[in-house]
Design a protein around this motif. Structure first.
Motif, PDB file in Angstrom:
ATOM      1  N   LEU A  12       0.964  -1.287   0.048  1.00 28.02           N
ATOM      2  CA  LEU A  12      -0.073  -0.081  -0.049  1.00 28.02           C
ATOM      3  C   LEU A  12       0.761   1.270   0.026  1.00 28.02           C
ATOM      4  O   LEU A  12       0.494   2.123  -0.493  1.00 28.02           O
ATOM      5  CB  LEU A  12      -1.118   0.159   1.348  1.00 28.02           C
ATOM      6  N   HIS A  13       1.969   1.309   0.892  1.00 30.41           N
ATOM      7  CA  HIS A  13       2.809   2.468   1.004  1.00 30.41           C
ATOM      8  C   HIS A  13       3.407   2.626  -0.591  1.00 30.41           C
ATOM      9  O   HIS A  13       3.343   3.728  -0.931  1.00 30.41           O
ATOM     10  CB  HIS A  13       3.961   2.030   2.048  1.00 30.41           C
ATOM     11  N   PHE A  14       3.760   1.637  -1.330  1.00 25.71           N
ATOM     12  CA  PHE A  14       4.429   1.919  -2.501  1.00 25.71           C
ATOM     13  C   PHE A  14       3.374   2.229  -3.607  1.00 25.71           C
ATOM     14  O   PHE A  14       3.693   2.951  -4.520  1.00 25.71           O
ATOM     15  CB  PHE A  14       5.403   0.708  -3.165  1.00 25.71           C
ATOM     16  N   LEU A  15       2.285   1.599  -3.416  1.00 26.23           N
ATOM     17  CA  LEU A  15       1.070   2.097  -4.639  1.00 26.23           C
ATOM     18  C   LEU A  15       0.818   3.406  -4.211  1.00 26.23           C
ATOM     19  O   LEU A  15       0.292   4.066  -5.078  1.00 26.23           O
ATOM     20  CB  LEU A  15      -0.048   1.165  -4.300  1.00 26.23           C
ATOM     21  N   ALA A  16       0.833   4.045  -2.920  1.00 28.06           N
ATOM     22  CA  ALA A  16       0.414   5.247  -2.636  1.00 28.06           C
ATOM     23  C   ALA A  16       1.305   6.269  -3.390  1.00 28.06           C
ATOM     24  O   ALA A  16       1.237   7.471  -3.651  1.00 28.06           O
ATOM     25  CB  ALA A  16       0.451   5.646  -1.221  1.00 28.06           C
ATOM     26  N   GLN A  17       2.563   5.823  -3.742  1.00 30.13           N
ATOM     27  CA  GLN A  17       3.526   6.589  -4.547  1.00 30.13           C
ATOM     28  C   GLN A  17       3.272   6.627  -5.985  1.00 30.13           C
ATOM     29  O   GLN A  17       3.343   7.803  -6.802  1.00 30.13           O
ATOM     30  CB  GLN A  17       5.063   6.095  -4.239  1.00 30.13           C
ATOM     31  N   SER A  65      -1.927  -7.025 -20.209  1.00 30.43           N
ATOM     32  CA  SER A  65      -1.409  -8.317 -20.052  1.00 30.43           C
ATOM     33  C   SER A  65      -0.694  -8.521 -18.519  1.00 30.43           C
ATOM     34  O   SER A  65      -0.615  -9.650 -17.872  1.00 30.43           O
ATOM     35  CB  SER A  65      -0.209  -8.472 -21.234  1.00 30.43           C
ATOM     36  N   ARG A  66      -0.328  -7.584 -18.216  1.00 28.24           N
ATOM     37  CA  ARG A  66       0.144  -7.427 -16.548  1.00 28.24           C
ATOM     38  C   ARG A  66      -0.478  -6.507 -15.800  1.00 28.24           C
ATOM     39  O   ARG A  66      -0.978  -5.227 -16.335  1.00 28.24           O
ATOM     40  CB  ARG A  66       1.742  -7.042 -16.703  1.00 28.24           C
ATOM     41  N   LYS A  67      -1.087  -6.922 -14.888  1.00 34.45           N
ATOM     42  CA  LYS A  67      -2.114  -6.008 -13.978  1.00 34.45           C
ATOM     43  C   LYS A  67      -1.152  -5.194 -13.387  1.00 34.45           C
ATOM     44  O   LYS A  67      -0.101  -5.424 -12.448  1.00 34.45           O
ATOM     45  CB  LYS A  67      -2.720  -6.990 -13.054  1.00 34.45           C
ATOM     46  N   ALA A  68      -1.597  -3.901 -13.438  1.00 32.34           N
ATOM     47  CA  ALA A  68      -0.753  -2.871 -12.427  1.00 32.34           C
ATOM     48  C   ALA A  68      -2.182  -2.457 -11.670  1.00 32.34           C
ATOM     49  O   ALA A  68      -3.093  -2.355 -11.835  1.00 32.34           O
ATOM     50  CB  ALA A  68      -0.473  -1.617 -13.235  1.00 32.34           C
ATOM     51  N   TYR A  69      -1.460  -2.062 -10.281  1.00 34.98           N
ATOM     52  CA  TYR A  69      -2.426  -1.743  -9.312  1.00 34.98           C
ATOM     53  C   TYR A  69      -2.201  -0.385  -8.861  1.00 34.98           C
ATOM     54  O   TYR A  69      -1.098   0.372  -8.639  1.00 34.98           O
ATOM     55  CB  TYR A  69      -2.357  -2.777  -7.985  1.00 34.98           C
ATOM     56  N   SER A  70      -3.464   0.425  -8.496  1.00 30.16           N
ATOM     57  CA  SER A  70      -3.328   1.625  -7.684  1.00 30.16           C
ATOM     58  C   SER A  70      -4.323   1.720  -6.433  1.00 30.16           C
ATOM     59  O   SER A  70      -5.073   0.728  -6.172  1.00 30.16           O
ATOM     60  CB  SER A  70      -3.862   2.613  -8.885  1.00 30.16           C
ATOM     61  N   LEU A  71      -3.816   2.648  -5.629  1.00 33.11           N
ATOM     62  CA  LEU A  71      -4.347   2.566  -4.319  1.00 33.11           C
ATOM     63  C   LEU A  71      -5.758   3.342  -4.343  1.00 33.11           C
ATOM     64  O   LEU A  71      -5.989   4.235  -5.018  1.00 33.11           O
ATOM     65  CB  LEU A  71      -3.570   3.805  -3.339  1.00 33.11           C
ATOM     66  N   ASN A  72      -6.731   2.755  -3.689  1.00 36.39           N
ATOM     67  CA  ASN A  72      -8.060   3.276  -3.490  1.00 36.39           C
ATOM     68  C   ASN A  72      -8.218   3.800  -2.184  1.00 36.39           C
ATOM     69  O   ASN A  72      -7.375   4.099  -1.577  1.00 36.39           O
ATOM     70  CB  ASN A  72      -9.251   2.036  -3.539  1.00 36.39           C
TER      71      ASN A  72
END
Length: 150
Positions: A12-17, A65-72
């Protein structure tokens, strides 16, 4: 090294960036510890799925093809509630990076090698007496105490 809840907080910390793929999250943790700790895909991907199911993160492009995620929003709330724990995790991993740097000092490397070699040579002998084992154990404990108090 880290349990699943620690890994989730770091993700979560890294996805916040910035949004990231699972592999990029693995590399972010690895970089923080200077390669001393690298979470396995077997811990990263199931936790990404769990975070997605709890609506803490979401897939940026479901067709990629590769899932990238973002913070909700829910993920941001978890981060806000866990700021002290995240700071502690980052400190722990960062201190591993310092360990790597200090352990690579040539004289330190040589001393570690010498101790390991002497210990392996002695313990590889058959029929070591209890008195000899006691001396080895006492020497290691004494060395540990001296190192800790240096």
């Amino acid at each position: 090294m880290l349990d699943a809840s620690d890994i989730r907080l770091l993700m979560l910390h890294f996805l916040a960036q910035s949004p990231a793929h699972g592999y990029e999250l693995i590399k972010s943790v690895e970089e923080l510890s200077k390669g001393e700790y690298s979470p396995s895909p077997g811990i990263i991907y199931p936790n990404l799925t769990l975070l997605e199911e709890t609506d803490a993160i979401s897939v940026v492009d479901a067709q990629a093809s590769r899932k990238a995620y973002s913070l909700n929003k829910a993920g941001s709330e978890i981060l806000a509630e866990s700021s002290e724990q995240i700071a502690s995790l980052i400190q722990r991993l960062s201190s591993m990076a310092v360990l790597v740097n200090n352990r690579n000092i040539p004289d330190v490397e040589k001393s570690i090698h010498n101790l390991r070699s002497a210990l392996n040579l002695r313990l590889s002998q058959e029929n070591i007496s209890q008195a000899s084992l006691d001396k080895v154990i006492a020497a290691m404990n004494e060395a540990a105490e001296k190192i800790a108090s240096s």
